[in-house]
Design a protein around this motif. Structure first.
Motif: not given
Length: 169
Positions: A28-30, A36-43, A50-51, A55-57
């Motif tokens: 599901m993460t992949a 997604s355009r942007c991933v906001w992270t709490a930490i 997650w990177r 898969f290189g995208r």
């Protein structure tokens, strides 16, 4: 955009159902990262977790800290030093937990806390929040030898919570 507060479930040994759920979570993460355009992270560390699933995208990651309702308290300022001295002294590490000690968390803590307190560092434990006093009583009944190093505050005012948490290592 996605907001990541917890990156994914861990793979745990000896539990195939849990491992299956963790695998599905990563799939599901992949899929989410693909859309997604942007991933906001709490930490900030969650970006590294997650990177690889991009898969290189090229996906933009940005840190978006979760706000707190607690007053700010600088370590060493206010009564933080007094809190630390009261519960851990000068040479002992102080491990803290902040919560309400509900049944699910209390059960996990009851397994974890003795292992932490039995470690070579021999830390003191500071339990902060509503329900902490009852949890400490149960811990001391289970392991009387740990009682002297386990401390509970009960419910505190927000400024006092901040000072107690800032005192912890």
């Amino acid at each position: 955009d996605i907001m990541v507060h917890e990156p994914y479930l861990a793979f745990w040994e000896h539990r195939w159902r849990h491992a299956a759920v963790a695998l599905v979570h990563r799939l599901m993460t992949a899929l989410l990262l693909n859309a997604s355009r942007c991933v906001w992270t709490a930490i900030p560390l969650w970006e590294a977790r997650w990177r690889p699933y991009a898969f290189g995208r090229r996906v933009r990651f940005a840190w978006l800290p979760v706000p707190s309702s607690l007053s700010r308290c600088r370590p060493g300022g206010g009564d933080t030093a007094g809190v630390r001295a009261r519960y851990a002294g000068r040479d002992r590490p102080l491990v803290g937990h902040f919560g309400t000690y509900g049944p699910a968390v209390a059960a996990l803590l009851m397994d974890l806390v003795p292992a932490v307190l039995d470690s070579r560092a021999q830390p003191a434990l500071l339990l902060v929040g509503a329900g902490s006093e009852e949890f400490r009583r149960r811990l001391a009944a289970l392991r009387p030898d740990l009682g002297p190093r386990a401390h509970a505050t009960g419910r505190l005012a927000p400024g006092d919570v901040a000072a107690h948490l800032a005192a912890c290592d």
